[in-house]
Design a protein around this motif. Structure first.
Motif, PDB file in Angstrom:
ATOM      1  N   GLU A 103     -11.688 -21.210  16.469  1.00  0.00           N
ATOM      2  CA  GLU A 103     -11.915 -21.558  15.040  1.00  0.00           C
ATOM      3  C   GLU A 103     -12.844 -20.643  14.154  1.00  0.00           C
ATOM      4  OE1 GLU A 103     -14.452 -24.946  15.858  1.00  0.00           O
ATOM      5  OE2 GLU A 103     -12.536 -26.275  16.619  1.00  0.00           O
ATOM      6  N   ALA A 104     -13.502 -19.861  14.840  1.00  0.00           N
ATOM      7  CA  ALA A 104     -14.528 -18.910  14.451  1.00  0.00           C
ATOM      8  C   ALA A 104     -14.482 -17.525  15.066  1.00  0.00           C
ATOM      9  CB  ALA A 104     -15.704 -19.640  14.417  1.00  0.00           C
ATOM     10  N   TRP A 105     -15.233 -16.682  13.923  1.00  0.00           N
ATOM     11  CA  TRP A 105     -15.561 -15.382  14.351  1.00  0.00           C
ATOM     12  C   TRP A 105     -17.364 -15.372  14.661  1.00  0.00           C
ATOM     13  CZ3 TRP A 105     -13.711 -11.035  10.694  1.00  0.00           C
ATOM     14  CH2 TRP A 105     -12.251 -10.754  11.087  1.00  0.00           C
ATOM     15  N   TRP A 106     -17.631 -15.385  15.994  1.00  0.00           N
ATOM     16  CA  TRP A 106     -19.273 -15.479  16.349  1.00  0.00           C
ATOM     17  C   TRP A 106     -19.813 -13.999  16.197  1.00  0.00           C
ATOM     18  CZ3 TRP A 106     -21.872 -19.675  17.252  1.00  0.00           C
ATOM     19  CH2 TRP A 106     -21.184 -21.087  17.574  1.00  0.00           C
ATOM     20  N   LEU A 107     -20.701 -13.961  15.065  1.00  0.00           N
ATOM     21  CA  LEU A 107     -21.402 -12.801  14.850  1.00  0.00           C
ATOM     22  C   LEU A 107     -22.584 -12.465  15.624  1.00  0.00           C
ATOM     23  CD1 LEU A 107     -20.685 -12.532  10.929  1.00  0.00           C
ATOM     24  CD2 LEU A 107     -19.238 -11.893  12.754  1.00  0.00           C
ATOM     25  N   ALA A 112     -16.711 -11.930   5.881  1.00  0.00           N
ATOM     26  CA  ALA A 112     -16.082 -13.472   5.491  1.00  0.00           C
ATOM     27  C   ALA A 112     -14.923 -13.309   4.727  1.00  0.00           C
ATOM     28  CB  ALA A 112     -17.143 -14.008   4.494  1.00  0.00           C
ATOM     29  N   GLU A 113     -14.545 -12.494   4.010  1.00  0.00           N
ATOM     30  CA  GLU A 113     -13.113 -12.285   3.612  1.00  0.00           C
ATOM     31  C   GLU A 113     -11.936 -12.258   4.465  1.00  0.00           C
ATOM     32  OE1 GLU A 113     -13.044  -9.232   0.500  1.00  0.00           O
ATOM     33  OE2 GLU A 113     -14.718 -10.019  -0.489  1.00  0.00           O
ATOM     34  N   SER A 114     -12.478 -11.307   5.475  1.00  0.00           N
ATOM     35  CA  SER A 114     -11.487 -11.056   6.602  1.00  0.00           C
ATOM     36  C   SER A 114     -11.264 -12.450   7.472  1.00  0.00           C
ATOM     37  CB  SER A 114     -11.867  -9.783   7.258  1.00  0.00           C
ATOM     38  OG  SER A 114     -11.057  -9.395   8.322  1.00  0.00           O
ATOM     39  N   ALA A 115     -12.181 -13.114   7.907  1.00  0.00           N
ATOM     40  CA  ALA A 115     -12.195 -14.132   8.673  1.00  0.00           C
ATOM     41  C   ALA A 115     -11.573 -15.384   7.840  1.00  0.00           C
ATOM     42  CB  ALA A 115     -13.669 -14.603   9.065  1.00  0.00           C
ATOM     43  N   HIS A 116     -11.900 -15.268   6.649  1.00  0.00           N
ATOM     44  CA  HIS A 116     -11.088 -16.268   5.603  1.00  0.00           C
ATOM     45  C   HIS A 116      -9.708 -16.211   5.545  1.00  0.00           C
ATOM     46  CE1 HIS A 116     -10.182 -18.908   2.293  1.00  0.00           C
ATOM     47  NE2 HIS A 116      -9.708 -17.869   1.644  1.00  0.00           N
ATOM     48  N   ALA A 117      -9.088 -14.907   5.611  1.00  0.00           N
ATOM     49  CA  ALA A 117      -7.737 -14.318   5.507  1.00  0.00           C
ATOM     50  C   ALA A 117      -7.118 -14.967   6.817  1.00  0.00           C
ATOM     51  CB  ALA A 117      -7.727 -12.962   5.323  1.00  0.00           C
ATOM     52  N   LEU A 128     -10.302 -18.591   9.523  1.00  0.00           N
ATOM     53  CA  LEU A 128     -11.430 -18.918  10.198  1.00  0.00           C
ATOM     54  C   LEU A 128     -12.957 -19.095   9.755  1.00  0.00           C
ATOM     55  CD1 LEU A 128     -10.729 -16.432  12.988  1.00  0.00           C
ATOM     56  CD2 LEU A 128     -10.078 -18.960  13.201  1.00  0.00           C
ATOM     57  N   VAL A 129     -13.849 -19.653  10.399  1.00  0.00           N
ATOM     58  CA  VAL A 129     -15.274 -19.647   9.622  1.00  0.00           C
ATOM     59  C   VAL A 129     -15.995 -18.635  10.271  1.00  0.00           C
ATOM     60  CG1 VAL A 129     -14.979 -21.975   9.007  1.00  0.00           C
ATOM     61  CG2 VAL A 129     -16.189 -21.566  11.167  1.00  0.00           C
ATOM     62  N   LEU A 130     -17.130 -18.292   9.803  1.00  0.00           N
ATOM     63  CA  LEU A 130     -18.256 -17.539  10.520  1.00  0.00           C
ATOM     64  C   LEU A 130     -19.280 -18.164  11.051  1.00  0.00           C
ATOM     65  CD1 LEU A 130     -18.385 -14.562   8.040  1.00  0.00           C
ATOM     66  CD2 LEU A 130     -17.138 -14.658  10.187  1.00  0.00           C
ATOM     67  N   ARG A 131     -19.692 -17.702  12.279  1.00  0.00           N
ATOM     68  CA  ARG A 131     -20.706 -18.763  12.966  1.00  0.00           C
ATOM     69  C   ARG A 131     -21.822 -17.521  13.620  1.00  0.00           C
ATOM     70  NH1 ARG A 131     -17.155 -23.252  15.767  1.00  0.00           N
ATOM     71  NH2 ARG A 131     -16.898 -24.401  13.534  1.00  0.00           N
ATOM     72  N   VAL A 132     -23.131 -17.697  13.509  1.00  0.00           N
ATOM     73  CA  VAL A 132     -24.213 -16.629  14.079  1.00  0.00           C
ATOM     74  C   VAL A 132     -24.817 -17.881  14.849  1.00  0.00           C
ATOM     75  CG1 VAL A 132     -25.921 -15.116  13.731  1.00  0.00           C
ATOM     76  CG2 VAL A 132     -24.050 -15.506  12.292  1.00  0.00           C
ATOM     77  N   ALA A 133     -25.302 -17.744  16.316  1.00  0.00           N
ATOM     78  CA  ALA A 133     -26.101 -18.639  17.370  1.00  0.00           C
ATOM     79  C   ALA A 133     -27.549 -18.183  16.707  1.00  0.00           C
ATOM     80  CB  ALA A 133     -25.834 -18.131  18.619  1.00  0.00           C
ATOM     81  N   VAL A 134     -28.367 -19.207  16.295  1.00  0.00           N
ATOM     82  CA  VAL A 134     -29.574 -19.270  16.032  1.00  0.00           C
ATOM     83  C   VAL A 134     -30.492 -18.460  17.108  1.00  0.00           C
ATOM     84  CG1 VAL A 134     -31.706 -20.669  15.837  1.00  0.00           C
ATOM     85  CG2 VAL A 134     -29.644 -21.241  14.679  1.00  0.00           C
ATOM     86  N   PHE A 136     -25.704 -20.906  12.457  1.00  0.00           N
ATOM     87  CA  PHE A 136     -25.325 -20.873  11.107  1.00  0.00           C
ATOM     88  C   PHE A 136     -24.004 -20.863  11.176  1.00  0.00           C
ATOM     89  CE2 PHE A 136     -29.709 -19.884  10.940  1.00  0.00           C
ATOM     90  CZ  PHE A 136     -30.331 -20.362   9.619  1.00  0.00           C
ATOM     91  N   GLU A 137     -23.446 -21.292   9.797  1.00  0.00           N
ATOM     92  CA  GLU A 137     -21.968 -21.181   9.816  1.00  0.00           C
ATOM     93  C   GLU A 137     -21.702 -20.858   8.293  1.00  0.00           C
ATOM     94  OE1 GLU A 137     -18.708 -23.714  11.578  1.00  0.00           O
ATOM     95  OE2 GLU A 137     -18.800 -24.660   9.691  1.00  0.00           O
ATOM     96  N   LEU A 138     -20.834 -20.108   7.954  1.00  0.00           N
ATOM     97  CA  LEU A 138     -20.286 -19.792   6.449  1.00  0.00           C
ATOM     98  C   LEU A 138     -18.838 -20.244   6.882  1.00  0.00           C
ATOM     99  CD1 LEU A 138     -20.579 -18.478   3.829  1.00  0.00           C
ATOM    100  CD2 LEU A 138     -19.851 -16.351   4.642  1.00  0.00           C
ATOM    101  N   ASN A 139     -18.470 -21.398   5.972  1.00  0.00           N
ATOM    102  CA  ASN A 139     -17.176 -21.726   5.915  1.00  0.00           C
ATOM    103  C   ASN A 139     -16.741 -21.600   4.554  1.00  0.00           C
ATOM    104  OD1 ASN A 139     -14.837 -23.161   6.074  1.00  0.00           O
ATOM    105  ND2 ASN A 139     -15.535 -24.875   6.915  1.00  0.00           N
ATOM    106  N   PRO A 140     -16.069 -20.484   4.233  1.00  0.00           N
ATOM    107  CA  PRO A 140     -15.505 -20.204   2.884  1.00  0.00           C
ATOM    108  C   PRO A 140     -14.126 -21.054   2.444  1.00  0.00           C
ATOM    109  CG  PRO A 140     -14.870 -18.422   4.420  1.00  0.00           C
ATOM    110  CD  PRO A 140     -15.735 -19.146   5.175  1.00  0.00           C
TER     111      PRO A 140
END
Length: 151
Positions: A73-77, A100-105, A108-114, A139-143
């Protein structure tokens, strides 16, 4: 020349001496409390698991990097770092936008563990549009959400 995205996997790192040196220099500049191992050990361990780094490239040099673990589902950064000599010039923000653009392509969404963030990191992510998810674990960025894609 603009900052561009450069993905580094194990094959790229092992086959390109300049990439290996640049990535090592990036993480050598990381504050010791942010890096769990010496820079070269950290890089090798991350790449050996089949994970990769997204890096900011400018004038044929890597100036910043973020470690990426991919799931369905995601790339975890994690372990976001910019060379000390290049900080506060927008390289980090540009790198995160390109990631973010690459994950969107890839859908996938981006996530970062708190747990991997300091307060300054949390403020930066919030400013860039990342939102703390319910439960507060990451945290999540869902473009895709704003464009009618998967949520």
């Amino acid at each position: 020349m603009p900052v561009t995205l450069h993905k580094v996997d194990h094959a790229t790192w092992a086959g390109d001496t300049q990439v290996a040196q640049d990535l090592s220099r990036i993480y050598a500049d990381a504050p010791t409390e942010r890096l769990p191992l010496p820079a070269d050990e950290f890089i090798l361990q991350h790449l050996s698991r089949g994970d990769f780094f997204c890096c900011a490239r400018f004038n044929d040099r890597l100036l910043g990097a973020v470690a990426v673990i991919r799931d369905n589902e995601a790339w975890w950064l994690s372990h976001f770092c910019v060379r000390k000599t290049t900080r506060r010039r927008g390289v980090g923000s540009r790198l995160l936008a390109l990631v973010a653009e690459s994950a969107h392509a890839e859908g996938l969404v981006l996530r970062v563990a708190v747990s991997s963030l300091m307060m300054g990191d949390q403020l930066l992510l919030s400013r860039l549009g990342y939102r703390l998810v319910e439960g507060g674990n990451y945290f999540e960025l869902n473009p895709l959400a704003s464009q009618g894609g998967k949520q």
